[in-house]
Structures are given as C-alpha cells and as structure tokens.
Scaffold this motif. Structure first.
Motif, PDB file in Angstrom:
ATOM      1  N   MET A   1       0.859  -1.202   0.000  1.00 16.37           N
ATOM      2  CA  MET A   1       0.000   0.000   0.000  1.00 16.37           C
ATOM      3  C   MET A   1       0.887   1.242   0.000  1.00 16.37           C
ATOM      4  O   MET A   1       1.751   1.396   0.857  1.00 16.37           O
ATOM      5  CB  MET A   1      -0.889  -0.045   1.258  1.00 16.37           C
ATOM      6  N   PRO A   2       0.701   2.139  -0.943  1.00 21.53           N
ATOM      7  CA  PRO A   2       1.534   3.318  -0.973  1.00 21.53           C
ATOM      8  C   PRO A   2       1.305   4.193   0.247  1.00 21.53           C
ATOM      9  O   PRO A   2       0.199   4.309   0.732  1.00 21.53           O
ATOM     10  CB  PRO A   2       1.095   4.048  -2.236  1.00 21.53           C
ATOM     11  N   ASP A   3       2.341   4.817   0.734  1.00 23.64           N
ATOM     12  CA  ASP A   3       2.185   5.732   1.851  1.00 23.64           C
ATOM     13  C   ASP A   3       2.978   6.994   1.572  1.00 23.64           C
ATOM     14  O   ASP A   3       3.635   7.123   0.555  1.00 23.64           O
ATOM     15  CB  ASP A   3       2.629   5.065   3.163  1.00 23.64           C
ATOM     16  N   GLN A   4       2.878   7.926   2.509  1.00 31.35           N
ATOM     17  CA  GLN A   4       3.525   9.213   2.304  1.00 31.35           C
ATOM     18  C   GLN A   4       5.029   9.068   2.108  1.00 31.35           C
ATOM     19  O   GLN A   4       5.633   9.685   1.268  1.00 31.35           O
ATOM     20  CB  GLN A   4       3.241  10.132   3.494  1.00 31.35           C
ATOM     21  N   GLN A   5       5.647   8.176   2.945  1.00 36.97           N
ATOM     22  CA  GLN A   5       7.085   7.995   2.841  1.00 36.97           C
ATOM     23  C   GLN A   5       7.442   7.406   1.477  1.00 36.97           C
ATOM     24  O   GLN A   5       8.413   7.825   0.844  1.00 36.97           O
ATOM     25  CB  GLN A   5       7.567   7.083   3.957  1.00 36.97           C
ATOM     26  N   GLY A   6       6.617   6.451   1.045  1.00 39.97           N
ATOM     27  CA  GLY A   6       6.860   5.847  -0.266  1.00 39.97           C
ATOM     28  C   GLY A   6       6.783   6.881  -1.358  1.00 39.97           C
ATOM     29  O   GLY A   6       7.620   6.906  -2.258  1.00 39.97           O
ATOM     30  N   HIS A   7       5.811   7.751  -1.270  1.00 42.34           N
ATOM     31  CA  HIS A   7       5.679   8.813  -2.273  1.00 42.34           C
ATOM     32  C   HIS A   7       6.848   9.773  -2.217  1.00 42.34           C
ATOM     33  O   HIS A   7       7.302  10.245  -3.248  1.00 42.34           O
ATOM     34  CB  HIS A   7       4.367   9.562  -2.080  1.00 42.34           C
TER      35      HIS A   7
ATOM     36  N   ALA B 128      10.433   2.851 -16.945  1.00 41.99           N
ATOM     37  CA  ALA B 128       9.454   1.974 -17.595  1.00 41.99           C
ATOM     38  C   ALA B 128       8.062   2.223 -17.022  1.00 41.99           C
ATOM     39  O   ALA B 128       7.068   2.241 -17.763  1.00 41.99           O
ATOM     40  CB  ALA B 128       9.857   0.517 -17.404  1.00 41.99           C
ATOM     41  N   ALA B 129       8.008   2.442 -15.711  1.00 39.30           N
ATOM     42  CA  ALA B 129       6.702   2.684 -15.085  1.00 39.30           C
ATOM     43  C   ALA B 129       6.108   4.005 -15.552  1.00 39.30           C
ATOM     44  O   ALA B 129       4.909   4.107 -15.814  1.00 39.30           O
ATOM     45  CB  ALA B 129       6.855   2.677 -13.564  1.00 39.30           C
ATOM     46  N   VAL B 130       6.962   5.036 -15.660  1.00 38.36           N
ATOM     47  CA  VAL B 130       6.472   6.336 -16.150  1.00 38.36           C
ATOM     48  C   VAL B 130       6.003   6.191 -17.600  1.00 38.36           C
ATOM     49  O   VAL B 130       4.964   6.713 -17.993  1.00 38.36           O
ATOM     50  CB  VAL B 130       7.567   7.420 -16.040  1.00 38.36           C
ATOM     51  N   ASP B 131       6.792   5.463 -18.388  1.00 39.54           N
ATOM     52  CA  ASP B 131       6.410   5.223 -19.785  1.00 39.54           C
ATOM     53  C   ASP B 131       5.014   4.615 -19.879  1.00 39.54           C
ATOM     54  O   ASP B 131       4.255   4.899 -20.794  1.00 39.54           O
ATOM     55  CB  ASP B 131       7.373   4.229 -20.456  1.00 39.54           C
ATOM     56  N   ASP B 174       0.390   6.728  -7.071  1.00 41.58           N
ATOM     57  CA  ASP B 174      -0.109   5.417  -6.618  1.00 41.58           C
ATOM     58  C   ASP B 174       0.187   4.349  -7.668  1.00 41.58           C
ATOM     59  O   ASP B 174       0.621   3.238  -7.348  1.00 41.58           O
ATOM     60  CB  ASP B 174      -1.621   5.484  -6.363  1.00 41.58           C
ATOM     61  N   ARG B 175      -0.075   4.697  -8.909  1.00 42.63           N
ATOM     62  CA  ARG B 175       0.179   3.730  -9.981  1.00 42.63           C
ATOM     63  C   ARG B 175       1.653   3.381 -10.077  1.00 42.63           C
ATOM     64  O   ARG B 175       2.016   2.220 -10.269  1.00 42.63           O
ATOM     65  CB  ARG B 175      -0.290   4.301 -11.323  1.00 42.63           C
ATOM     66  N   LEU B 176       2.491   4.403  -9.971  1.00 40.29           N
ATOM     67  CA  LEU B 176       3.926   4.150 -10.071  1.00 40.29           C
ATOM     68  C   LEU B 176       4.401   3.275  -8.916  1.00 40.29           C
ATOM     69  O   LEU B 176       5.172   2.333  -9.113  1.00 40.29           O
ATOM     70  CB  LEU B 176       4.694   5.481 -10.077  1.00 40.29           C
ATOM     71  N   GLU B 177       3.932   3.596  -7.711  1.00 48.59           N
ATOM     72  CA  GLU B 177       4.313   2.781  -6.553  1.00 48.59           C
ATOM     73  C   GLU B 177       3.874   1.331  -6.754  1.00 48.59           C
ATOM     74  O   GLU B 177       4.619   0.392  -6.502  1.00 48.59           O
ATOM     75  CB  GLU B 177       3.660   3.332  -5.275  1.00 48.59           C
ATOM     76  N   ARG B 182       5.337  -4.187  -7.955  1.00 48.49           N
ATOM     77  CA  ARG B 182       5.174  -5.413  -8.740  1.00 48.49           C
ATOM     78  C   ARG B 182       6.503  -5.870  -9.322  1.00 48.49           C
ATOM     79  O   ARG B 182       6.813  -7.046  -9.364  1.00 48.49           O
ATOM     80  CB  ARG B 182       4.175  -5.198  -9.876  1.00 48.49           C
ATOM     81  N   GLU B 183       7.285  -4.881  -9.752  1.00 50.00           N
ATOM     82  CA  GLU B 183       8.600  -5.239 -10.318  1.00 50.00           C
ATOM     83  C   GLU B 183       9.455  -5.909  -9.247  1.00 50.00           C
ATOM     84  O   GLU B 183      10.147  -6.883  -9.503  1.00 50.00           O
ATOM     85  CB  GLU B 183       9.318  -3.968 -10.814  1.00 50.00           C
ATOM     86  N   VAL B 184       9.387  -5.368  -8.012  1.00 50.85           N
ATOM     87  CA  VAL B 184      10.170  -5.948  -6.911  1.00 50.85           C
ATOM     88  C   VAL B 184       9.679  -7.366  -6.620  1.00 50.85           C
ATOM     89  O   VAL B 184      10.463  -8.307  -6.458  1.00 50.85           O
ATOM     90  CB  VAL B 184      10.054  -5.072  -5.642  1.00 50.85           C
ATOM     91  N   ASP B 185       8.350  -7.522  -6.593  1.00 50.68           N
ATOM     92  CA  ASP B 185       7.780  -8.840  -6.274  1.00 50.68           C
ATOM     93  C   ASP B 185       8.172  -9.876  -7.313  1.00 50.68           C
ATOM     94  O   ASP B 185       8.325 -11.067  -6.994  1.00 50.68           O
ATOM     95  CB  ASP B 185       6.257  -8.739  -6.203  1.00 50.68           C
TER      96      ASP B 185
END
Lengths: 258, 187
Positions: A1-7, B128-131, B174-177, B182-185
């Motif tokens: 789940m994205p969070d502030q730190q991640g962002h 790649a994610a930004v693309d 959110d999408r990029l994260e 997913r890439e890490v997984d």
C-alpha cells in the motif's frame, strides 16, 4: 500500500530522473537561431486578435464578406479574413495542421450538471424531449467549456463525425480563449437569426475544430472533423450545436436553450 | 540571476514593438526551462527543435500576453503545446526517456558497485513505469517532477484545474508505486 514515505522517495527519484534530462540536453544556446528565424521573417509581432468588444463588430463586417464571396471560389480563396462569434473564430482556410479523420471527441472530464454550474453558467435545450443530457463534460480548453451530449435517438440521427445525436458546447471564455474552426472546401458559413440574436451556421462540408489554450496556442490534439454546426452567442456564453440536422431544427433547439 | 518580473515586462513590451534583440534576451533567460519542458514532453531528441519553434510561436503570441502576468508559465504553456504536437506518438517520448536512462545518470561520487547496480535497476524500472502511465498522468508527472514545477505552474502549463493536477498526481504516484512494487515482487 503506498504511503507518504513511499511517495516521498518516489518523488525524489522522479526529480532525479528529471535532472538526467539536463545531462542529456547539454549546453545549447537557442538565442541566435531564434532571433535569426524572427529576423528572416522580417515581420514584427502583429496583434492577433481585436479586443473582445470590437470582435462582434468584426463579425458583422466579416459575415458580409463571407456571404459575398462564398459563391465565388476564386474570390473566396483570396479572402484571408475570419469570422468571429463569441469565442469562436471561423477561418476560411484549411487547418494549419492536418487532422486525423478518426480523431475522437475530446470533451475533457465528465462532470455533473451541479458541478458544471458551479464553474460556469449552463443552459439546456428545452424542446424535442431534450433537457437532461446523457453525458456532461467539462474542459478548460477554449477558456472553459461544458459539453452536453445527447445520444442518437429517434429524431436525432447519429452525426457522421461524432456518432452522437446532438452535441451542445457552451464556452464562457474570455478574450484570451478561443475555439478555432477551419472551413474546408465546400463548407459554408452563413449568418442566421436565432431569437433576437445572431448566429452562424456552418454546413455543406467538413470543417475542423481546434481549441485554443490560454496561451493562444491551438491544441491540435483536440482537433477533429465536424459536420453541421450552429454557433450562437447568448449573454456570456458562446454556444455551439453540432448535429446532422437541418438549419431550422438547429435554430429551434438553440432558441429553446434555457 | 537578478531577473525580475519588471525586467521581463520591459523586454516583453519592447519585443511586442518588434525589438528582436529584447526577445533574444528573453530566449536567453528561459531557454533552459523551455528545453527541459520540451524534453520532458517530447523527448530529448527533438527538444531543441520544439523549444525553438515554441519561442518563435510565443513571439507571435506576445500581443496576447497579459501585462503583469508571469512570463515563465505562459511561455512553458506554449512550449508544452508545441512539444505535444511534435510528440503525437507516445513511443517517441518513451524512446527518449529510455535512451536517457541508458546513457545518463552518471553519479558524481563513486558508490559501491552494488549500490550503483541497484540504483540503475530502480531507475530503469521507474522509467518503464512512467512510460506505462496514461498520457494524462504522464504529463503531470513530467511537469511536476521531471521539470520540478509547482502544482500551480503545472496546472497553468497543462491548462488544468489545480484540483485536477493534485488528483492526477496522486493517482499517478499510486500507480507508479504499485508498478514498482510489482517489479520488486517479480524480481
């Protein structure tokens, strides 16, 4: 789940990615090439548009020019003037950039009627069973505009280029906003009376619609082919109706806007 | 820089009257931002052409420039439009960023080989994610982060409402994260 730190980390990485652009671009000075290009044209910047108040007067004069030359192709080709009505400018020339024949409607973002009215005044057609549109969209193009989409139905055939029965676009643009229409060969613009006001009916061939952004630049991505259209000005709104309907019905629908 | 809105206003007024040298000074001041904007939107390969064309077009549009308004965001709006027009296929942008990733990003210091490999890997995944973002998200990411514009400037340059910029940025991040996770997984 994205969070502030991640962002925060992600934002930092994205900015680093941006800095790589500088390394790639290197040091180039465009000053000489730009000023050379401007001098080569040897034309000082000219005002592109008359003040808004003058534009209505221009519309009347220009419409006479259009009417007088529409039937004479050679004369018409020589006319370089344009016709303004509200924030819509009609050019008697091919568009400056080709438009894909398959370009789709680009109406902005879906919005509710309440939401649209919070941003600008919106009127709806009140005849032929119209009223609440099937879809409402808002865009910042053209100085801010709302599009009312009525799907094709009995009495509202699907328009050739849009596939919808009736598209009503209302613009509240100010002097720095515009919608440009370019008439291709065969398209005609003629002045018509709508209620107590004036309008322009474009018919007889394809024309091209481009939105202009606040900087005055045409947004070509939104450029598309269009069929019959009626443009009217009503109070602060410039209203554009597009449908494969005869002039009389377009005028009647425009007259019912409330 | 010592640049001020007053200086710009004077140059703009002179340029409006046909003083090309005055406009040249504006070009000198803002070409860095213009080239970066063009590169972020259209790709490095055509950034200079796009920026040059944008400066020429902006000169033509100067009579519409509202006196007293900041010049930079107005100019970048013109640049963004020209760059968008020159970048009809998203592949061009994608290719440009990939090339940037393959050649650029040389660190000033000397991290460990492992750190460097990880950073390079993450950078490649991020590109790649930004693309892969839809254009509406990619543009706000490009303006806000690659160009480091403020949210207000991003809104002005792209002709969007401030709230739209905020929501698109949030969704894009959110999408990029999600994509990077997913890439890490899958690694």
């Amino acid at each position: 789940m994205p969070d502030q730190q991640g962002h925060a980390l992600l934002e930092s990485d994205l900015r680093a990615l941006g800095r790589e652009l500088d390394a790639e671009l290197g040091a180039v000075d465009l000053t000489a090439s730009v000023t050379r290009a401007l001098r080569a044209r040897s034309a000082p910047a000219q005002p592109h548009r008359q003040p808004r108040r003058r534009r209505l007067a221009v519309a009347l004069v220009a419409s006479l020019v259009v009417a007088a030359t529409a039937a004479v192709p050679s004369a018409r080709a020589a006319v370089t003037s344009f016709l303004d009505i509200g924030v819509v400018r009609i050019h008697h020339q091919e568009p400056p950039q080709p438009v894909s024949p398959t370009a789709t409607l680009n109406l902005g973002e879906p919005i509710t009627l309440v939401g649209a009215r919070a941003r600008m005044p919106v009127v709806l057609p009140r005849r032929d069973g119209l009223g609440s549109p099937d879809e409402i969209w808002f865009t910042n193009a053209g100085g801010g505009g709302v599009s009312l989409v009525y799907r094709a139905r009995r009495g509202l055939p699907p328009a050739r280029h849009t596939g919808v029965g009736l598209l009503v676009q209302e613009f509240a643009g100010e002097s720095q906003a515009n919608v440009n229409k370019y008439l291709s060969t065969g398209a005609r613009a003629r002045q018509v009376t709508v209620g107590s006001g004036q309008g322009v009916f474009v018919s007889g061939g394809d024309h091209f619609v481009f939105y202009e952004d606040a900087s005055g630049a045409d947004v070509y991505e939104a450029g598309r082919l269009a069929g019959n259209a009626l443009i009217v000005q009503r109070g602060p709104l410039t209203i554009r109706l597009e449908a494969d309907l005869p002039l009389e019905r377009m005028v009647a629908i425009a007259g019912s806007l409330d | 820089m010592g640049r001020s809105a007053t200086d710009d206003a004077d140059l703009i007024e002179r340029a409006k009257r046909g003083d090309v040298d005055a406009y040249g000074e504006l070009v000198r001041r803002y070409q860095h931002d213009a080239r970066r904007t063009a590169a972020a939107i259209a790709g490095v390969a055509i950034a200079d052409d796009a920026a040059q064309e944008a400066f020429v077009r902006a000169y033509d549009f100067l009579p519409r420039f509202r006196p007293g308004a900041p010049f930079r965001p107005w100019l970048l709006t013109v640049v963004a439009n020209v760059a968008r027009n020159q970048c009809r296929s998203t592949g061009r942008w994608t290719r440009a960023l990939r090339q940037s990733g393959e050649r650029g990003g040389q660190p000033a210091s000397a991290p460990s080989a492992e750190d460097e490999a990880l950073a390079r890997h993450r950078g490649r995944d991020l590109r790649a994610a930004v693309d892969g973002l839809p254009v509406r998200y990619r543009e706000v990411v490009a303006c806000r982060y690659l160009l480091d514009l403020s949210e207000d400037e991003t809104a002005r340059v792209l002709g969007l409402a401030h709230g739209t910029v905020k929501s698109r940025l949030s969704r894009a991040l959110d999408r990029l994260e999600h994509q990077l996770q997913r890439e890490v997984d899958h690694a």
